[in-house]
Write a protein that holds these residues in place. Structure first.
Motif, PDB file in Angstrom:
ATOM      1  N   ALA A   3     -48.629-114.941  17.020  1.00 20.18           N
ATOM      2  CA  ALA A   3     -49.037-116.184  17.685  1.00 20.18           C
ATOM      3  C   ALA A   3     -47.829-116.829  18.351  1.00 20.18           C
ATOM      4  O   ALA A   3     -46.698-116.717  17.872  1.00 20.18           O
ATOM      5  N   ALA A   4     -48.061-117.478  19.486  1.00 18.44           N
ATOM      6  CA  ALA A   4     -46.989-118.177  20.193  1.00 18.44           C
ATOM      7  C   ALA A   4     -46.472-119.314  19.325  1.00 18.44           C
ATOM      8  O   ALA A   4     -47.219-119.923  18.558  1.00 18.44           O
ATOM      9  N   ASP A   5     -45.180-119.603  19.473  1.00 15.13           N
ATOM     10  CA  ASP A   5     -44.556-120.683  18.710  1.00 15.13           C
ATOM     11  C   ASP A   5     -45.139-122.011  19.173  1.00 15.13           C
ATOM     12  O   ASP A   5     -45.038-122.351  20.367  1.00 15.13           O
ATOM     13  N   PRO A   6     -45.763-122.799  18.279  1.00  9.66           N
ATOM     14  CA  PRO A   6     -46.358-124.073  18.702  1.00  9.66           C
ATOM     15  C   PRO A   6     -45.334-125.060  19.235  1.00  9.66           C
ATOM     16  O   PRO A   6     -45.688-125.975  19.990  1.00  9.66           O
ATOM     17  N   ARG A   7     -44.067-124.881  18.895  1.00 10.67           N
ATOM     18  CA  ARG A   7     -43.033-125.780  19.407  1.00 10.67           C
ATOM     19  C   ARG A   7     -42.818-125.614  20.907  1.00 10.67           C
ATOM     20  O   ARG A   7     -42.258-126.502  21.553  1.00 10.67           O
ATOM     21  N   ASP A   8     -43.277-124.487  21.447  1.00 14.10           N
ATOM     22  CA  ASP A   8     -43.109-124.232  22.874  1.00 14.10           C
ATOM     23  C   ASP A   8     -44.249-124.801  23.706  1.00 14.10           C
ATOM     24  O   ASP A   8     -44.218-124.700  24.939  1.00 14.10           O
ATOM     25  N   ARG A   9     -45.251-125.363  23.074  1.00 14.00           N
ATOM     26  CA  ARG A   9     -46.364-125.951  23.826  1.00 14.00           C
ATOM     27  C   ARG A   9     -45.950-127.309  24.391  1.00 14.00           C
ATOM     28  O   ARG A   9     -45.036-127.966  23.875  1.00 14.00           O
ATOM     29  N   PRO A  10     -46.608-127.792  25.443  1.00 15.51           N
ATOM     30  CA  PRO A  10     -46.195-129.056  26.068  1.00 15.51           C
ATOM     31  C   PRO A  10     -46.746-130.287  25.353  1.00 15.51           C
ATOM     32  O   PRO A  10     -47.748-130.226  24.637  1.00 15.51           O
ATOM     33  N   ILE A  11     -46.084-131.394  25.569  1.00 15.01           N
ATOM     34  CA  ILE A  11     -46.599-132.713  25.203  1.00 15.01           C
ATOM     35  C   ILE A  11     -47.466-133.189  26.365  1.00 15.01           C
ATOM     36  O   ILE A  11     -47.041-133.145  27.523  1.00 15.01           O
ATOM     37  N   ALA A  12     -48.684-133.626  26.080  1.00 13.42           N
ATOM     38  CA  ALA A  12     -49.589-134.103  27.120  1.00 13.42           C
ATOM     39  C   ALA A  12     -49.587-135.629  27.162  1.00 13.42           C
ATOM     40  O   ALA A  12     -49.674-136.288  26.128  1.00 13.42           O
ATOM     41  N   VAL A  13     -49.466-136.165  28.358  1.00 10.00           N
ATOM     42  CA  VAL A  13     -49.440-137.614  28.575  1.00 10.00           C
ATOM     43  C   VAL A  13     -50.526-137.932  29.589  1.00 10.00           C
ATOM     44  O   VAL A  13     -50.648-137.242  30.608  1.00 10.00           O
ATOM     45  N   PHE A  14     -51.326-138.980  29.343  1.00  9.04           N
ATOM     46  CA  PHE A  14     -52.342-139.315  30.340  1.00  9.04           C
ATOM     47  C   PHE A  14     -52.545-140.810  30.489  1.00  9.04           C
ATOM     48  O   PHE A  14     -52.254-141.590  29.596  1.00  9.04           O
ATOM     49  N   HIS A 230     -40.327-139.029  16.348  1.00  7.74           N
ATOM     50  CA  HIS A 230     -40.577-139.025  14.905  1.00  7.74           C
ATOM     51  C   HIS A 230     -41.717-138.060  14.554  1.00  7.74           C
ATOM     52  O   HIS A 230     -41.603-137.279  13.593  1.00  7.74           O
ATOM     53  N   VAL A 231     -42.796-138.091  15.302  1.00 12.23           N
ATOM     54  CA  VAL A 231     -43.942-137.222  15.021  1.00 12.23           C
ATOM     55  C   VAL A 231     -43.560-135.754  15.184  1.00 12.23           C
ATOM     56  O   VAL A 231     -43.895-134.906  14.338  1.00 12.23           O
ATOM     57  N   LEU A 232     -42.851-135.438  16.260  1.00 15.12           N
ATOM     58  CA  LEU A 232     -42.445-134.050  16.474  1.00 15.12           C
ATOM     59  C   LEU A 232     -41.561-133.561  15.324  1.00 15.12           C
ATOM     60  O   LEU A 232     -41.704-132.427  14.857  1.00 15.12           O
ATOM     61  N   GLY A 233     -40.649-134.420  14.873  1.00 19.17           N
ATOM     62  CA  GLY A 233     -39.780-134.034  13.769  1.00 19.17           C
ATOM     63  C   GLY A 233     -40.533-133.837  12.473  1.00 19.17           C
ATOM     64  O   GLY A 233     -40.314-132.857  11.744  1.00 19.17           O
ATOM     65  N   LEU A 237     -42.458-129.765  15.228  1.00 15.37           N
ATOM     66  CA  LEU A 237     -42.948-129.364  16.546  1.00 15.37           C
ATOM     67  C   LEU A 237     -41.926-129.585  17.654  1.00 15.37           C
ATOM     68  O   LEU A 237     -42.225-129.341  18.829  1.00 15.37           O
ATOM     69  N   ALA A 238     -40.741-130.086  17.321  1.00 15.75           N
ATOM     70  CA  ALA A 238     -39.733-130.347  18.342  1.00 15.75           C
ATOM     71  C   ALA A 238     -39.261-129.041  18.964  1.00 15.75           C
ATOM     72  O   ALA A 238     -39.051-128.042  18.274  1.00 15.75           O
ATOM     73  N   SER A 239     -39.096-129.044  20.271  1.00 19.17           N
ATOM     74  CA  SER A 239     -38.627-127.853  20.968  1.00 19.17           C
ATOM     75  C   SER A 239     -37.215-127.503  20.509  1.00 19.17           C
ATOM     76  O   SER A 239     -36.376-128.386  20.323  1.00 19.17           O
ATOM     77  N   GLY A 240     -36.964-126.205  20.383  1.00 17.61           N
ATOM     78  CA  GLY A 240     -35.643-125.766  19.959  1.00 17.61           C
ATOM     79  C   GLY A 240     -34.713-125.420  21.105  1.00 17.61           C
ATOM     80  O   GLY A 240     -33.570-125.025  20.873  1.00 17.61           O
ATOM     81  N   ARG A 241     -35.174-125.593  22.350  1.00 13.42           N
ATOM     82  CA  ARG A 241     -34.327-125.207  23.478  1.00 13.42           C
ATOM     83  C   ARG A 241     -33.155-126.183  23.648  1.00 13.42           C
ATOM     84  O   ARG A 241     -33.239-127.353  23.287  1.00 13.42           O
ATOM     85  N   ALA A 242     -32.092-125.698  24.249  1.00 12.55           N
ATOM     86  CA  ALA A 242     -30.918-126.532  24.474  1.00 12.55           C
ATOM     87  C   ALA A 242     -30.958-127.215  25.837  1.00 12.55           C
ATOM     88  O   ALA A 242     -30.409-128.302  26.014  1.00 12.55           O
ATOM     89  N   GLY A 243     -31.623-126.600  26.799  1.00 10.60           N
ATOM     90  CA  GLY A 243     -31.651-127.164  28.142  1.00 10.60           C
ATOM     91  C   GLY A 243     -32.869-128.019  28.397  1.00 10.60           C
ATOM     92  O   GLY A 243     -33.575-128.436  27.483  1.00 10.60           O
TER      93      GLY A 243
END
Length: 292
Positions: A3-14, A230-233, A237-243
């Protein structure tokens, strides 16, 4: 296949239109490593005069669209929608196999306003739907029942900010409108004012001038960004990328008009805007990927 890493999914804003881009701006600055997808429901703008039942139905339509795009967190960057439909959206997401969190703008703003007020007198400028809901009164009372909140409905302000007559936002006419809405707050002697609509930060300097320099203005973006972090932490679910992450845009109205307006609100370049049609889908199935 794993399964894809859920941390790589986007945050949705509307939001109902481009106003929520002021919230997205804060998220891009505070959490630049995350991916984002933003949906502006500009075909049904403004939300401020809608009924709670309409807003709840719109919210469900939007949530289904964003979940289909694999969002890991929903951010309701609209005060009217948060006030009317946040509990229903939260129940909807918890009932799915995803367990996705839904965050609104009201509670973070209320908590910040209570934290900074010195006199215990807070003002609120918001749409008619937000004021009528009483959501801010409840949120403020939950933090400190001894703080007073004076709410002023501003039915003309968001439409004037999103679509100013003649295209010129900063006019004497708008100044007079803002002055009229601020007058009850000045008379009441509030020392803290919540901007209860994501469009209002664009005219924050004008509002500050009318309120006086002693008044502290609280906006949703910064407070909401802290809660998202706070929720991501807490959910890992926080992204692990550096850039830097990516950001993309959807709208239900005219994509060209959204793009033309959006840059002013986002204060960053907009990528291409994809038009989407939101068909009512109260019983729509959602994808069954693993819980975060």
């Amino acid at each position: 296949m794993p399964a894809a890493d859920p941390r790589d999914r986007p945050i949705a804003v509307f939001d109902s239109g481009v106003g929520g881009l002021t919230v997205l701006h804060e998220l891009l600055v505070s959490l630049p490593q995350e991916d984002y997808v933003y949906l502006g429901d500009s075909a049904r703008f403004p939300y401020g005069e809608r009924t709670p039942e309409e807003l709840e139905r719109f919210g469900m339509d939007i949530a289904d669209e964003l979940i289909a795009r694999r969002a890991k967190l929903l951010v309701v960057a609209c005060n009217s929608m948060t006030s009317a439909a946040l509990p229903a959206l939260q129940r909807r997401m918890l009932e799915t196999t995803l367990g996705i969190d839904v965050i609104g703008v009201v509670r973070p703003e209320a908590a910040q306003a209570v934290a900074v007020t010195r006199s215990g007198r807070i003002g609120l400028l918001a749409t008619r739907a937000t004021v009528a809901s009483g959501a801010y009164e409840r949120a403020v009372a939950a933090v400190d029942p001894h703080v007073d909140l004076l709410a002023v409905a501003c039915p003309d302000l968001a439409p004037l900010v999103q679509d100013p007559p003649g295209g010129d936002l900063f006019t004497r006419e708008l100044e007079d409108v803002v002055r009229g809405y601020c007058a009850p707050l000045v008379e009441a002697g509030v020392d803290t004012v919540i901007l209860g609509c994501t469009h209002y930060p664009l005219v924050r300097p004008m509002i500050q001038r009318m309120l006086g320099r002693h008044a502290t203005i609280v906006t949703s973006g910064a407070a909401l960004a802290r809660q998202v972090e706070h929720v991501l932490g807490s959910r890992d679910l926080a992204s692990g990328r550096a850039g830097e992450g990516t950001y993309s845009f959807l709208c239900t109205g005219d994509a060209g008009a959204f793009r033309a307006l959006g840059t002013r609100f986002l204060q960053m370049p907009l990528t291409e805007v994809e038009h989407v049609d939101l068909a009512p889908s109260p019983n729509a199935e959602v994808p069954a990927w693993p819980r975060p």
